[in-house]
Scaffold this motif. Structure first.
Motif, mmCIF file in Angstrom:
data_model
loop_
_atom_site.group_PDB
_atom_site.id
_atom_site.type_symbol
_atom_site.label_atom_id
_atom_site.label_comp_id
_atom_site.label_asym_id
_atom_site.label_seq_id
_atom_site.Cartn_x
_atom_site.Cartn_y
_atom_site.Cartn_z
ATOM 1 N N SER A 73 -5.139 -12.989 4.689
ATOM 2 C CA SER A 73 -6.196 -11.987 4.698
ATOM 3 C C SER A 73 -5.569 -10.619 4.515
ATOM 4 O O SER A 73 -4.522 -10.335 5.097
ATOM 5 N N LYS A 76 -5.814 -10.016 -2.446
ATOM 6 C CA LYS A 76 -6.282 -10.988 -3.453
ATOM 7 C C LYS A 76 -7.402 -10.418 -4.324
ATOM 8 O O LYS A 76 -7.345 -10.502 -5.546
ATOM 9 N N SER A 77 -8.424 -9.871 -3.667
ATOM 10 C CA SER A 77 -9.567 -9.347 -4.424
ATOM 11 C C SER A 77 -9.148 -8.154 -5.284
ATOM 12 O O SER A 77 -9.585 -8.032 -6.434
ATOM 13 N N SER A 78 -8.283 -7.309 -4.731
ATOM 14 C CA SER A 78 -7.802 -6.149 -5.497
ATOM 15 C C SER A 78 -7.027 -6.613 -6.736
ATOM 16 O O SER A 78 -7.127 -5.994 -7.803
ATOM 17 N N ARG A 84 -15.097 -8.139 -4.185
ATOM 18 C CA ARG A 84 -15.263 -7.155 -3.121
ATOM 19 C C ARG A 84 -13.958 -6.945 -2.356
ATOM 20 O O ARG A 84 -13.385 -7.876 -1.811
ATOM 21 N N LYS A 87 -11.885 -3.567 3.903
ATOM 22 C CA LYS A 87 -10.933 -3.019 4.858
ATOM 23 C C LYS A 87 -10.875 -3.911 6.092
ATOM 24 O O LYS A 87 -9.970 -3.814 6.905
ATOM 25 N N THR A 88 -11.861 -4.775 6.240
ATOM 26 C CA THR A 88 -11.900 -5.679 7.389
ATOM 27 C C THR A 88 -11.384 -7.043 6.944
ATOM 28 O O THR A 88 -12.033 -7.698 6.141
ATOM 29 N N PRO A 89 -10.217 -7.452 7.446
ATOM 30 C CA PRO A 89 -9.678 -8.728 6.978
ATOM 31 C C PRO A 89 -10.490 -9.921 7.458
ATOM 32 O O PRO A 89 -11.209 -9.836 8.450
ATOM 33 N N ARG A 94 -12.963 -11.568 6.005
ATOM 34 C CA ARG A 94 -14.403 -11.573 5.768
ATOM 35 C C ARG A 94 -14.850 -12.691 4.817
ATOM 36 O O ARG A 94 -15.871 -13.308 5.036
ATOM 37 N N GLY A 121 -9.028 -15.857 2.588
ATOM 38 C CA GLY A 121 -7.720 -15.532 3.154
ATOM 39 C C GLY A 121 -7.451 -16.283 4.458
ATOM 40 O O GLY A 121 -8.373 -16.757 5.108
ATOM 41 N N ASN A 146 2.677 -8.164 -3.305
ATOM 42 C CA ASN A 146 1.760 -7.040 -3.552
ATOM 43 C C ASN A 146 2.021 -5.848 -2.610
ATOM 44 O O ASN A 146 2.696 -5.986 -1.608
ATOM 45 N N LYS A 147 1.437 -4.742 -2.968
ATOM 46 C CA LYS A 147 1.570 -3.470 -2.239
ATOM 47 C C LYS A 147 2.983 -2.912 -2.378
ATOM 48 O O LYS A 147 3.500 -2.267 -1.459
ATOM 49 N N LYS A 195 4.066 0.569 -1.449
ATOM 50 C CA LYS A 195 4.336 0.953 -0.053
ATOM 51 C C LYS A 195 5.829 0.977 0.273
ATOM 52 O O LYS A 195 6.206 1.390 1.370
ATOM 53 N N SER A 253 1.640 -4.229 -7.703
ATOM 54 C CA SER A 253 0.833 -3.260 -6.963
ATOM 55 C C SER A 253 -0.554 -3.223 -7.591
ATOM 56 O O SER A 253 -0.718 -2.757 -8.718
ATOM 57 N N LEU A 292 -2.802 -1.452 -6.534
ATOM 58 C CA LEU A 292 -3.193 -0.046 -6.489
ATOM 59 C C LEU A 292 -2.729 0.693 -7.746
ATOM 60 O O LEU A 292 -3.501 1.373 -8.405
HETATM 61 N N1 GTP Z 1 -1.360 0.433 -1.023
HETATM 62 C C1 GTP Z 1 -1.947 -0.655 -1.509
HETATM 63 N N2 GTP Z 1 -3.053 -1.143 -0.920
HETATM 64 C C2 GTP Z 1 -3.602 -2.264 -1.456
HETATM 65 C C3 GTP Z 1 -3.039 -2.936 -2.580
HETATM 66 N N3 GTP Z 1 -3.786 -4.037 -2.828
HETATM 67 C C4 GTP Z 1 -4.779 -4.045 -1.911
HETATM 68 N N4 GTP Z 1 -4.678 -2.989 -1.069
HETATM 69 C C5 GTP Z 1 -5.574 -2.647 0.069
HETATM 70 O O1 GTP Z 1 -5.495 -3.700 1.034
HETATM 71 C C6 GTP Z 1 -6.766 -3.951 1.632
HETATM 72 C C7 GTP Z 1 -7.182 -5.400 1.436
HETATM 73 O O2 GTP Z 1 -7.374 -5.656 0.059
HETATM 74 P P1 GTP Z 1 -8.278 -6.881 -0.452
HETATM 75 O O3 GTP Z 1 -8.121 -6.917 -1.937
HETATM 76 O O4 GTP Z 1 -9.650 -6.814 0.105
HETATM 77 O O5 GTP Z 1 -7.480 -8.091 0.224
HETATM 78 P P2 GTP Z 1 -7.890 -9.632 0.297
HETATM 79 O O6 GTP Z 1 -6.613 -10.397 0.275
HETATM 80 O O7 GTP Z 1 -8.878 -9.952 -0.786
HETATM 81 O O8 GTP Z 1 -8.556 -9.730 1.741
HETATM 82 P P3 GTP Z 1 -9.542 -10.885 2.314
HETATM 83 O O9 GTP Z 1 -10.564 -11.185 1.232
HETATM 84 O O10 GTP Z 1 -10.140 -10.278 3.539
HETATM 85 O O11 GTP Z 1 -8.684 -12.063 2.604
HETATM 86 C C8 GTP Z 1 -7.737 -2.952 0.992
HETATM 87 O O12 GTP Z 1 -7.844 -1.840 1.824
HETATM 88 C C9 GTP Z 1 -7.045 -2.603 -0.325
HETATM 89 O O13 GTP Z 1 -7.413 -1.345 -0.822
HETATM 90 C C10 GTP Z 1 -1.863 -2.358 -3.189
HETATM 91 O O14 GTP Z 1 -1.278 -2.856 -4.165
HETATM 92 N N5 GTP Z 1 -1.369 -1.238 -2.593
#
Ligand code: GTP
Ligand code: MG
Length: 198
Positions: free
Chosen positions: A34, A38-40, A53, A56-58, A60, A80, A144-145, A148, A178, A180
């Motif tokens: 979570s 993944k979604s990003s 979608r 910010k809330t893991p 979901r 997740g 990912n990320k 950071k 990334s 982002l």
């Molecule tokens: N700095 C940074 N933040 C990121 C990146 N990818 C995602 N985020 C942030 O991480 C948080 C979670 O991103 P999601 O894409 O919703 O993650 P997810 O894995 O789909 O989460 P769940 O569906 O809850 O399992 C959000 O606040 C995003 O903006 C990245 O590459 N860099």
């Protein structure tokens, strides 16, 4: 630049593998803890910020969200794992859903396993890798990320991950990413082109 992934659109969400569309063509799934992004990443792949979608809330998304790229190709955003506050019953539902999906989905070509580069290879990630090894399913890890971390910290993590992956004999590759900034998108598109047979 136009890519086939830009045409992706939301197909449906399912809570049970029985509700999935017929098991034909090629599917690629995105999995990971979570909040790993993944979604990003899906939005980055498809150049569509509105597609999946981002929250910010893991923890979901408890459903498999399916997106269609074209008539024969799909991408699945899996729920997740690893979020401590999720009740046990929900964790068990996740386990059953994902286990069944990975074990039975014939059209599944490969997994994109998303990890936060600051916390790679956690318990559930390695469990998933072992599972994929058992079923001989190709995996590509997206660290990912990456925005950071500093270049030095990235290099250190990459070598640690490489070392941690030595026991796996099936096809496990990795790259830093990334969602982002878009870092690693081209490389990821090339891998997907290969998996999807474009
Ligand atoms: N700095 C940074 N933040 C990121 C990146 N990818 C995602 N985020 C942030 O991480 C948080 C979670 O991103 P999601 O894409 O919703 O993650 P997810 O894995 O789909 O989460 P769940 O569906 O809850 O399992 C959000 O606040 C995003 O903006 C990245 O590459 N860099
Ligand atoms: Mg998500």
């Amino acid at each position: 630049m136009s890519s086939p992934y830009q045409k992706a659109y939301f197909l449906l969400s399912v809570a049970n593998v029985k509700q999935l569309p017929s098991d034909e063509g090629i599917e690629v799934a995105i999995v990971g803890r979570s909040n790993a992004g993944k979604s990003s990443i899906l939005n980055r792949i498809t150049h569509n910020k509105q597609l999946a979608r981002v929250s910010k809330t893991p923890g979901r998304t408890q459903l498999i969200n399916l997106f269609k790229i074209d008539e024969t190709r799909r991408i699945a955003d899996l729920p997740g794992y690893g979020y401590a506050k999720v009740p046990l019953a929900a964790k068990q539902r996740w386990q059953t859903l994902v286990d069944t999906y990975l074990r039975t989905r014939q059209s599944l070509k490969g997994l994109l396993l998303v990890m936060d580069i600051r916390h790679p290879m956690r318990d559930l990630d390695t469990q998933l890798l072992e599972y994929c090894e058992h079923y001989q399913l190709p995996v590509h890890i997206l660290l990912n990320k990456a925005d950071k971390l500093t270049k030095g910290a990235i290099a250190k993590t990459l070598s640690e991950v490489k070392l941690a992956l030595t026991p796996y004999r099936n096809s496990v590759t990795f790259s830093c990413f990334s969602a982002l900034k878009g870092t690693g998108t081209q490389e990821l598109h090339s891998l997907l082109d290969e998996w999807y047979g474009y």
